[in-house]
Design a protein around this motif. Structure first.
Motif, PDB file in Angstrom:
ATOM      1  N   VAL A 103       0.834  -1.205   0.000  1.00 51.55           N
ATOM      2  CA  VAL A 103       0.000   0.000   0.000  1.00 51.55           C
ATOM      3  C   VAL A 103       0.865   1.249   0.000  1.00 51.55           C
ATOM      4  O   VAL A 103       0.591   2.217  -0.709  1.00 51.55           O
ATOM      5  N   LYS A 106       2.055   1.750  -3.310  1.00 55.14           N
ATOM      6  CA  LYS A 106       0.952   2.047  -4.221  1.00 55.14           C
ATOM      7  C   LYS A 106       0.445   3.484  -4.119  1.00 55.14           C
ATOM      8  O   LYS A 106      -0.597   3.810  -4.681  1.00 55.14           O
ATOM      9  N   THR A 107       1.135   4.337  -3.371  1.00 55.39           N
ATOM     10  CA  THR A 107       0.876   5.767  -3.510  1.00 55.39           C
ATOM     11  C   THR A 107       1.390   6.251  -4.860  1.00 55.39           C
ATOM     12  O   THR A 107       1.173   7.409  -5.241  1.00 55.39           O
ATOM     13  N   THR A 255      -3.203   3.522 -11.820  1.00 52.56           N
ATOM     14  CA  THR A 255      -4.363   3.601 -10.930  1.00 52.56           C
ATOM     15  C   THR A 255      -5.164   2.311 -10.988  1.00 52.56           C
ATOM     16  O   THR A 255      -5.542   1.761  -9.945  1.00 52.56           O
ATOM     17  N   LEU A 258      -4.026  -0.651  -8.963  1.00 44.11           N
ATOM     18  CA  LEU A 258      -4.240  -0.714  -7.520  1.00 44.11           C
ATOM     19  C   LEU A 258      -4.910  -2.005  -7.074  1.00 44.11           C
ATOM     20  O   LEU A 258      -4.929  -2.314  -5.882  1.00 44.11           O
ATOM     21  N   VAL A 261      -3.090  -4.115  -4.585  1.00 42.04           N
ATOM     22  CA  VAL A 261      -3.218  -3.997  -3.132  1.00 42.04           C
ATOM     23  C   VAL A 261      -4.099  -5.122  -2.594  1.00 42.04           C
ATOM     24  O   VAL A 261      -3.806  -5.726  -1.559  1.00 42.04           O
ATOM     25  N   VAL A 288      -6.791   3.344  -1.194  1.00 42.34           N
ATOM     26  CA  VAL A 288      -7.391   2.742  -2.397  1.00 42.34           C
ATOM     27  C   VAL A 288      -8.472   3.651  -2.963  1.00 42.34           C
ATOM     28  O   VAL A 288      -8.545   3.876  -4.181  1.00 42.34           O
ATOM     29  N   LEU A 291      -6.885   6.641  -4.734  1.00 42.90           N
ATOM     30  CA  LEU A 291      -6.216   6.307  -5.981  1.00 42.90           C
ATOM     31  C   LEU A 291      -7.207   5.864  -7.063  1.00 42.90           C
ATOM     32  O   LEU A 291      -6.998   6.126  -8.248  1.00 42.90           O
TER      33      LEU A 291
END
Length: 300
Positions: A103, A106-107, A255, A258, A261, A288, A291
Motif C-alpha cells: 500500500v 501504491k501511492t 491507478t 491498484l 493492493v 485505495v 487512488l
C-alpha cells in the motif's frame, strides 16, 4: 474489443503477475539480501523479455524501430530510478508486513499524475487533486501510532512512499521512451523498451556487484533455480505494464493497477500469515479510494 481498451486486461494481468513476483522476491531477500533480490528481477527477467521480443518479431514480421539517442537516454534514466525503487520496496517489506508495504508503494499513481504534469505536460484535474489528499490521509492513518517512536513509526512509510515516487517517475519516463520510438506496433515498441531497460539494469548491477559485492553476485548466480520463476513473473508483469503505457497514460495504468493492493492482502494472509490492524485497514481503504478516484480524474 476496441484495441484502445486493451490496456485494461493488460494492467489487470500485470498487477497479478507483479504480486506474484513481489512475493517471490520477498522470500529471496532473506537469502540474497536486498540488492541481490532486486538483481533477480533484472538478471533473470532479461532472457524472458528477449523471448517475448523474438516472438513479436517472428509473429508480426516487423523490424525493430531505430534506437535513437533520446530513446536510449530516457531508458537509462528510467532504468536507474527503477533499480532504486525496487531496492527501497524490498527494504520496506523487511520493516512492515507484505500487504501494508504494498500500500505504501501504491501511492505511486498519485505521484505518477504529478510527475506526468512536470515531465509530459499531462494536466492534473481538480478531481485528481482531491484523490491526492484522500490517499495522503490514508497513508497518515496507517502510519500514525500514538506513543510510538518516530523512527519505528515513519521509517517504513518514508521508504515505501519514496519507492512509490521512484516507480512513478520510472513509469512516466518509460512511457516517454515508448512514445519516442518511430515505427512498429505498440506491442513491439513496448517490448523493445523493456529489453533495452533490462539490459541496462542487468549490466549496471552485475558490474557493481562484480566490483564491490562479489559474494552477492555469486549467491544470485547460485540461486538460479529459485530465481527463474521470479524473473519470469517480473518480465511478464513488465511486458503487460509497458503495453498499457503504450496505449494510455501512465496514471490510468497505475491507478487501475491498484488491484495489486487487494492481491497483496490475500498473499499476506495466506502465504506470510500476516495481518493488518483495524486502523491500518481503514487507512488502506482511504488510500485505495483516493487512488481509484484518480482514475476518474485523469484525462482520457
Amino acid at each position: 474489443m476496441d484495441i484502445s481498451l486493451l490496456w485494461i486486461p493488460a494492467t489487470l494481468i500485470a498487477a497479478a503477475a507483479q504480486t506474484a513476483r513481489n512475493t517471490m522476491q520477498h522470500k529471496l531477500t532473506s537469502e540474497l539480501g536486498t540488492l541481490g533480490a532486486a538483481q533477480v528481477r533484472f538478471l533473470y527477467g532479461l532472457p524472458f523479455a528477449l523471448v517475448f521480443l523474438a516472438i513479436l518479431l517472428l509473429a508480426g514480421g516487423e523490424t525493430l524501430p531505430p534506437a535513437h539517442g533520446r530513446f536510449l537516454l530516457l531508458c537509462a534514466a528510467a532504468a536507474a530510478v527503477q533499480i532504486l525503487a525496487t531496492v527501497l520496496m524490498l527494504a520496506t517489506m523487511q520493516l512492515r508486513n507484505f500487504a501494508l508495504s504494498t500500500v505504501y508503494v501504491k501511492t505511486e499513481p498519485v505521484l505518477v499524475a504529478i510527475f506526468a504534469v512536470a515531465v509530459l505536460g499531462d494536466p492534473l484535474t481538480v478531481l485528481a487533486a482531491c484523490a491526492v489528499l484522500i490517499a495522503t490521509t490514508g497513508v497518515v492513518t496507517m502510519s500514525w501510532k500514538p506513543g510510538a517512536g518516530a523512527g519505528s513509526n515513519w521509517r517504513p512509510a518514508l521508504l515505501g512512499i519514496t519507492s512509490g515516487a521512484c516507480f512513478a517517475l520510472s513509469s512516466v519516463v518509460f512511457r516517454g521512451a515508448i512514445l519516442s520510438l518511430e515505427g512498429g506496433s505498440f506491442a513491439l515498441r513496448a517490448s523493445m523498451t523493456l529489453v533495452v531497460g533490462l539490459l541496462m539494469q542487468t549490466a549496471a548491477l552485475v558490474i557493481w556487484q562484480a566490483l564491490f559485492q562479489r559474494d552477492v553476485l555469486r549467491h544470485v548466480l547460485a540461486a538460479w533455480r529459485s530465481s527463474l520463476p521470479a524473473g519470469f513473473m517480473g518480465a511478464f508483469a513488465s511486458q503487460c505494464w509497458y503495453i498499457g503505457f503504450a496505449l494510455t497514460s501512465a496514471a490510468n495504468v497505475r491507478t487501475l493497477g491498484l488491484v495489486e493492493v487487494l492481491f497483496a492482502q490475500v498473499a499476506s494472509r495466506r502465504i506470510f500469515a500476516q495481518h493488518t490492524s483495524r486502523k491500518e485497514r481503514y487507512g488502506m481503504a482511504l488510500v485505495v479510494a483516493g487512488l481509484v478516484l484518480l482514475l476518474y480524474g485523469a484525462p482520457r
